[in-house]
Design a protein around this motif. Structure first.
Motif, PDB file in Angstrom:
ATOM      1  N   CYS A 242       0.843  -1.198   0.000  1.00 65.59           N
ATOM      2  CA  CYS A 242       0.000   0.000   0.000  1.00 65.59           C
ATOM      3  C   CYS A 242       0.879   1.250   0.000  1.00 65.59           C
ATOM      4  O   CYS A 242       1.810   1.370   0.795  1.00 65.59           O
ATOM      5  N   MET A 243       0.600   2.180  -0.897  1.00 68.52           N
ATOM      6  CA  MET A 243       1.372   3.422  -1.058  1.00 68.52           C
ATOM      7  C   MET A 243       2.835   3.136  -1.408  1.00 68.52           C
ATOM      8  O   MET A 243       3.689   3.998  -1.256  1.00 68.52           O
ATOM      9  N   CYS A 262      -0.666   8.379   3.986  1.00 68.70           N
ATOM     10  CA  CYS A 262      -1.631   7.938   2.976  1.00 68.70           C
ATOM     11  C   CYS A 262      -2.903   8.736   3.182  1.00 68.70           C
ATOM     12  O   CYS A 262      -3.118   9.299   4.253  1.00 68.70           O
ATOM     13  N   CYS A 317      -1.253  -2.991   4.126  1.00 68.42           N
ATOM     14  CA  CYS A 317      -1.877  -1.681   4.375  1.00 68.42           C
ATOM     15  C   CYS A 317      -2.127  -1.471   5.865  1.00 68.42           C
ATOM     16  O   CYS A 317      -2.799  -2.281   6.517  1.00 68.42           O
ATOM     17  N   ARG A 318      -1.620  -0.359   6.399  1.00 66.75           N
ATOM     18  CA  ARG A 318      -1.807  -0.063   7.835  1.00 66.75           C
ATOM     19  C   ARG A 318      -3.273   0.283   8.132  1.00 66.75           C
ATOM     20  O   ARG A 318      -3.782  -0.033   9.214  1.00 66.75           O
TER      21      ARG A 318
HETATM   22 FE1  FES Z   1      -3.047   1.642   3.076  1.00 67.12          FE
HETATM   23 FE2  FES Z   1      -3.474   3.877   4.556  1.00 67.12          FE
HETATM   24  S1  FES Z   1      -4.658   3.126   2.921  1.00 67.12           S
HETATM   25  S2  FES Z   1      -1.731   2.546   4.557  1.00 67.12           S
END
Ligand code: FES
Ligand code: SF4
Length: 373
Positions: A242-243, A262, A317-318
């Protein structure tokens, strides 16, 4: 600890969330559940300072987003400031507020690219999903204006159970509108989208059909249309990076001026995100606790800590880890090795029995449930 210690290069992209105001009410909105009011929005001059700092830090592209960024009357000035900072400017818009005169102003200010979202391939479904009567027709007219202005266009289609069966029509629409690129993005379930998950999650059969459609179209439309495809995590065995990893390639700035790793990070509790009215973007990126907390691999729990993929997906993803396990420091449950992986299967089962009703979002009002059309 510096980002160098953790191996983080400078960011490449900046998502500038100019406002949370938006005339649409999409049930999968990825903005936080708590929105910033217009009175808290940064002024154009402060955005200009942030763009100059971003460029100095190594950022190449700015995505002017929201909410609906064209709700800002001073958008031409904001575009000019981004261009004079040397940034490539991409406007991410629903297209429903912009007439020919305004678009010409954006182009004259130096806008490089437009990304237009559509909710479905035909008006009835699109207007129901976006919660905005007449919106689809306005989007089609806007795409014509973009073409007439000579700006490159990307069509963004967020897909889910209630529009996936029309994916071939959405691809035809991208061609008809003259888009050179299309993003087919399955809903990601954090922010407002989590509230509507049961009404939006596709079936396995829909997902497989969509993947096949995209693969076939990519082959057939080579040289005419590039299709980016973001798959849903709920049928995954491995999470996405993610990101590109927390605090590694990308940062977002909220309408009130908070720097975020993010766009959805404001939903995470226990963070003090750097306030860019008080600190520089460089300071936020390099030194803030918020950006350093999940940077690199040292923060990782097992099974990520001992996993060979930890520098490929950075533990996923956090925001999804927090949304599904209550702790942002857990392994993303999209990973089959996560002890929480079963929550995804449960969500899929729940969705199979759910109705198609949405809970729409509206600024300043209680959520409004609406019947399926
Ligand atoms: Fe994945 Fe926030 S949407 S880290
Ligand atoms: Fe990625 Fe962690 Fe799963 Fe390994 S255990 S694949 S690093 S999320």
């Amino acid at each position: 600890m510096t980002p160098g210690d953790k191996g983080a290069p400078p960011p490449l992209g900046l998502l500038a969330e100019l406002t949370h105001r938006c005339p649409l009410r999409c049930p999968y909105c990825s903005n936080p559940v708590e929105l910033h009011r217009a009175s808290r929005e940064l002024d154009a001059a402060t955005w200009g300072r942030i763009f100059a700092e971003a460029s100095d830090l190594g950022v190449l592209q700015v995505h002017l987003s929201g909410g609906e960024p064209t709700a800002r009357r001073d958008l031409p000035e904001i575009i000019r400031l981004a261009v004079s900072a040397g940034l490539y400017t991409n406007l991410i818009t629903s297209g429903v507020l912009t007439d020919a005169r305004r678009l010409t102003e954006y182009a004259a200010a130096g806008l490089d690219h437009v990304q237009l979202s559509v909710q479905d391939a035909e008006g009835g479904g699109a207007d129901r999903i976006g919660g905005y009567a007449g919106g689809h027709a306005r989007k089609l007219a806007f795409a014509e204006l973009v073409r007439a202005e000579g700006l490159p266009l990307t069509l963004n289609a967020v897909v889910h159970r209630q529009n996936l069966d029309r994916l071939p029509d959405l691809i035809d629409l991208a061609l008809k509108l003259g888009a050179g690129r299309m993003e087919v993005a399955h809903v990601q379930y954090y922010g407002w989208a989590l509230r509507n998950r049961a009404a939006l999650l596709p079936t396995r059969a829909q997902l497989d059909a969509a993947t096949e459609t995209v693969n076939r179209a990519r082959e057939e439309l080579k040289g005419r249309l590039v299709i980016d495809y973001v798959v849903p995590d709920y049928y995954a065995k491995l999470p996405k990076a993610c990101m590109g990893g927390w605090g590694r390639q990308f940062l977002a700035v909220s309408p009130a001026g908070f720097a975020l790793p993010c766009h959805a990070a404001e939903s995470l509790p226990g963070f003090a995100f750097p306030d860019l009215r008080e600190v520089s973007l460089r300071d936020a990126w390099e030194n803030s606790e918020a950006f350093n907390r999940f940077r690199g691999t040292e923060w990782m729990p097992e099974p990520c800590r001992g996993c060979a993929r930890k520098e490929q997906d950075w533990g996923g993803c956090r925001c999804q880890a927090f949304a599904l396990t209550g702790d942002a420091a857990n392994t993303d449950p999209a990973c089959a090795l996560s002890p929480h992986h079963a929550v995804l299967d449960l969500a899929v089962q729940e969705a199979a029995e759910a109705t198609s009703d949405f809970t729409y979002r509206e600024m300043g009002r209680a959520p409004t449930p609406a019947p399926a059309g």
